[in-house]
Scaffold this active site. Structure first.
Site, PDB file in Angstrom:
ATOM      1  N   GLU A 153      -0.060   8.479   4.115  1.00  0.00           N
ATOM      2  CA  GLU A 153      -1.078   8.722   3.408  1.00  0.00           C
ATOM      3  C   GLU A 153      -2.376   8.349   4.255  1.00  0.00           C
ATOM      4  O   GLU A 153      -3.425   7.837   3.672  1.00  0.00           O
ATOM      5  CB  GLU A 153      -1.397   8.002   1.879  1.00  0.00           C
ATOM      6  CG  GLU A 153      -0.072   8.335   1.166  1.00  0.00           C
ATOM      7  CD  GLU A 153      -0.093   7.653  -0.219  1.00  0.00           C
ATOM      8  OE1 GLU A 153      -0.953   6.850  -0.567  1.00  0.00           O
ATOM      9  OE2 GLU A 153       1.111   7.696  -0.893  1.00  0.00           O
ATOM     10  N   GLU A 264       9.143  12.377  -2.922  1.00  0.00           N
ATOM     11  CA  GLU A 264       8.874  11.422  -4.071  1.00  0.00           C
ATOM     12  C   GLU A 264       8.463  12.442  -5.365  1.00  0.00           C
ATOM     13  O   GLU A 264       7.239  12.032  -6.165  1.00  0.00           O
ATOM     14  CB  GLU A 264       7.318  10.712  -3.764  1.00  0.00           C
ATOM     15  CG  GLU A 264       7.299   9.918  -2.630  1.00  0.00           C
ATOM     16  CD  GLU A 264       6.150   9.048  -2.285  1.00  0.00           C
ATOM     17  OE1 GLU A 264       5.401   8.657  -3.142  1.00  0.00           O
ATOM     18  OE2 GLU A 264       6.058   8.339  -1.167  1.00  0.00           O
TER      19      GLU A 264
HETATM   20  O1  G3I Z   1       6.352  -7.547  -7.239  1.00  0.00           O
HETATM   21  C1  G3I Z   1       5.114  -7.746  -7.976  1.00  0.00           C
HETATM   22  C2  G3I Z   1       5.419  -8.739  -9.044  1.00  0.00           C
HETATM   23  O2  G3I Z   1       5.847 -10.035  -8.406  1.00  0.00           O
HETATM   24  C3  G3I Z   1       4.080  -9.103  -9.784  1.00  0.00           C
HETATM   25  O3  G3I Z   1       4.521  -9.865 -10.989  1.00  0.00           O
HETATM   26  C4  G3I Z   1       3.590  -7.785 -10.431  1.00  0.00           C
HETATM   27  C5  G3I Z   1       2.379  -7.850 -11.209  1.00  0.00           C
HETATM   28  O4  G3I Z   1       1.172  -7.976 -10.650  1.00  0.00           O
HETATM   29  O5  G3I Z   1       3.544  -6.843  -9.488  1.00  0.00           O
HETATM   30  C6  G3I Z   1       4.425  -6.594  -8.652  1.00  0.00           C
HETATM   31  O6  G3I Z   1       4.047  -5.620  -7.736  1.00  0.00           O
HETATM   32  C7  G3I Z   1       4.162  -4.349  -7.893  1.00  0.00           C
HETATM   33  C8  G3I Z   1       4.978  -3.216  -7.349  1.00  0.00           C
HETATM   34  O7  G3I Z   1       4.703  -2.017  -7.630  1.00  0.00           O
HETATM   35  C9  G3I Z   1       6.550  -3.662  -7.506  1.00  0.00           C
HETATM   36  O8  G3I Z   1       6.652  -3.501  -8.961  1.00  0.00           O
HETATM   37  C10 G3I Z   1       2.669  -3.945  -7.712  1.00  0.00           C
HETATM   38  O9  G3I Z   1       1.690  -4.800  -8.403  1.00  0.00           O
HETATM   39  C11 G3I Z   1       2.251  -2.525  -7.867  1.00  0.00           C
HETATM   40  O10 G3I Z   1       1.100  -2.026  -7.265  1.00  0.00           O
HETATM   41  C12 G3I Z   1       3.327  -1.678  -7.201  1.00  0.00           C
HETATM   42  O11 G3I Z   1       3.316  -0.393  -7.355  1.00  0.00           O
HETATM   43  C13 G3I Z   1       3.762   0.578  -6.613  1.00  0.00           C
HETATM   44  C14 G3I Z   1       2.756   1.585  -5.781  1.00  0.00           C
HETATM   45  O12 G3I Z   1       3.625   2.308  -5.036  1.00  0.00           O
HETATM   46  C15 G3I Z   1       1.814   0.616  -5.138  1.00  0.00           C
HETATM   47  O13 G3I Z   1       0.749   1.419  -4.590  1.00  0.00           O
HETATM   48  C16 G3I Z   1       4.846   1.394  -7.304  1.00  0.00           C
HETATM   49  O14 G3I Z   1       5.776   0.667  -7.940  1.00  0.00           O
HETATM   50  C17 G3I Z   1       5.490   2.404  -6.363  1.00  0.00           C
HETATM   51  O15 G3I Z   1       6.116   3.348  -7.262  1.00  0.00           O
HETATM   52  C18 G3I Z   1       4.271   3.221  -6.014  1.00  0.00           C
HETATM   53  O16 G3I Z   1       4.895   4.192  -4.855  1.00  0.00           O
HETATM   54  C19 G3I Z   1       3.873   4.989  -4.251  1.00  0.00           C
HETATM   55  C20 G3I Z   1       4.652   5.292  -2.829  1.00  0.00           C
HETATM   56  O17 G3I Z   1       5.142   3.922  -2.248  1.00  0.00           O
HETATM   57  C21 G3I Z   1       3.768   6.108  -1.846  1.00  0.00           C
HETATM   58  N1  G3I Z   1       3.189   7.237  -2.410  1.00  0.00           N
HETATM   59  C22 G3I Z   1       2.566   6.939  -3.887  1.00  0.00           C
HETATM   60  C23 G3I Z   1       3.550   6.290  -4.713  1.00  0.00           C
HETATM   61  C24 G3I Z   1       2.892   6.151  -5.955  1.00  0.00           C
HETATM   62  O18 G3I Z   1       1.561   5.589  -5.994  1.00  0.00           O
END
Ligand code: G3I
Length: 359
Positions: A153, A264
């Site tokens: 991205e 995705e």
């Molecule tokens: O692991 C921490 C945890 O320890 C904490 O308690 C919790 C609350 O803050 O956060 C957890 O981390 C989260 C992580 O997902 C794992 O669950 C992050 O906050 C959260 O921002 C993260 O979101 C991910 C997102 O990318 C980040 O931008 C999504 O799961 C994931 O599906 C998403 O995937 C992205 C691809 O990598 C790239 N393309 C877009 C796609 C959707 O955004």
């Protein structure tokens, strides 16, 4: 053209169908087209989801475990635990693995762009940190991860005042200019020359962004950068993309000699919204029969296009397993449930599933 009737549904989920063999899954229906994968976290490979994973898919992508922040939280310290668990599970079950991702502006560790005084590091320091990261991570899984999302991205969502501008104004771009992209691919190729290396992005069917991505890809290909393919993420909705916009994107990118993968895939039942908000009073998030049919229709359309590109689409990955959990729950609208996948909250095939496998 073989039609699979709905009688399979009761025999679903790994039960033996009439022939005594396990019911076929997506990977079987599409064995002559492309591997069908799914994004997972460790909780998916250590619990009840494993039955559905092994029945339906033959490729895995770690949803978060291999991103720079989770896997490299401090300079000089790596956290391999979850990434290793996913790679070991996939290896044990003969599943392909897509690494995701080596360079992104989100989920980066706090130390990456800063020096000890909290100032931006120099371009030279940042490129060295990127090289160390990519070399260490790719080397660890060399020969076991067949494809990497090397850069994720990097292209701007909207044209800025400068129409020649392609890239988003991330810390990577601010500190390194556009050089970090080619360098990331070179570092990954040096670490594992056999790995397929992808540029990965979303909204690739929107003509203006598609053209910016094409300009970047053409620059990389013309410069001899070791890029293998492009990941069309496929975070779509029941309203987009049209089959023609999807064909135009695949034609344009594959015309550069690049492999194309859908990396995705999910199809939201709501229109795309850029800004985050909360669910409005009276706004429903019910999965109505009308939404189910609209989603089945959209899945049928895009998979019909995918099948037209047999040999040029070399992989397809769903982003999350079932509607039980999707990254789109509460995003971009807090308090709103989404239903973007082929399996419902109980892991059962939805109307859309049968449209995808009945061809
Ligand atoms: O692991 C921490 C945890 O320890 C904490 O308690 C919790 C609350 O803050 O956060 C957890 O981390 C989260 C992580 O997902 C794992 O669950 C992050 O906050 C959260 O921002 C993260 O979101 C991910 C997102 O990318 C980040 O931008 C999504 O799961 C994931 O599906 C998403 O995937 C992205 C691809 O990598 C790239 N393309 C877009 C796609 C959707 O955004």
């Amino acid at each position: 053209m073989q039609r699979h009737s709905l009688i399979l549904a009761p025999a679903f989920l790994g039960a033996l169908c009439l022939t005594g063999r396990p019911s076929p899954g997506l990977k079987d229906y599409y064995k002559d087209y492309f591997p069908v994968g799914v994004a997972v976290s460790v909780r998916n490979i250590t619990g009840p989801d494993t039955t559905l994973i092994l029945q339906q898919f033959n490729s895995l992508t770690p949803e978060n475990a291999m991103k720079m922040g989770p896997i490299h939280p401090e300079e000089g310290r790596y956290n391999w635990k979850d990434a290793d668990a996913i790679v070991d599970f996939a290896t044990a079950h003969g599943l392909r693995i897509r690494g995701h991702n080596l360079c992104w502006h989100e989920q980066t560790p706090s130390w990456l762009f800063k020096d000890a005084q909290g100032n931006d590091v120099s371009k030279e320091v940042l490129l060295q940190r990127l090289k160390d990261h990519i070399t260490t991570v790719v080397n660890r899984y060399k020969g076991r991860i067949y494809a990497w999302d090397v850069v994720n991205e990097a292209v701007a969502d909207n044209a800025g005042p400068d129409s020649t501008r392609i890239l988003r104004n991330s810390p990577w771009y601010r500190i390194c200019g556009d050089e970090f992209i080619a360098k990331a691919f070179e570092y990954a190729h040096a670490a594992d020359p056999q790995a397929q290396l992808f540029y990965n992005d979303y909204n690739t069917e929107r003509p203006e962004k598609r053209q910016r991505i094409y300009r970047l890809l053409k620059q990389l290909v013309d410069a001899g950068v070791p890029i293998t393919g492009v990941g069309i993420q496929g975070h779509w909705s029941i309203f987009e993309p049209s089959p023609d916009d999807l064909r135009a994107t695949i034609d344009l990118f594959s015309g550069l000699g690049l492999k194309v993968q859908i990396t995705e895939l999910d199809i939201s039942v709501y229109p795309w919204e850029k800004e985050r908000r909360v669910l409005r009073p009276g706004e429903s998030d019910a999965y109505t029969p009308r939404l189910q049919q609209q989603q089945a229709d959209q899945y049928k359309k895009v998979f019909s296009v995918f099948r037209e590109y047999k040999g040029r689409i070399t992989g397809l990955t769903f982003w999350n397993i079932s509607d039980k959990h999707t990254w789109l729950d509460d995003y971009p609208v807090r308090g709103r449930k989404n239903y973007p996948l082929l399996f419902d909250t109980a892991g059962q095939p939805k109307k859309a599933y049968w449209e995808v496998v009945n061809f």
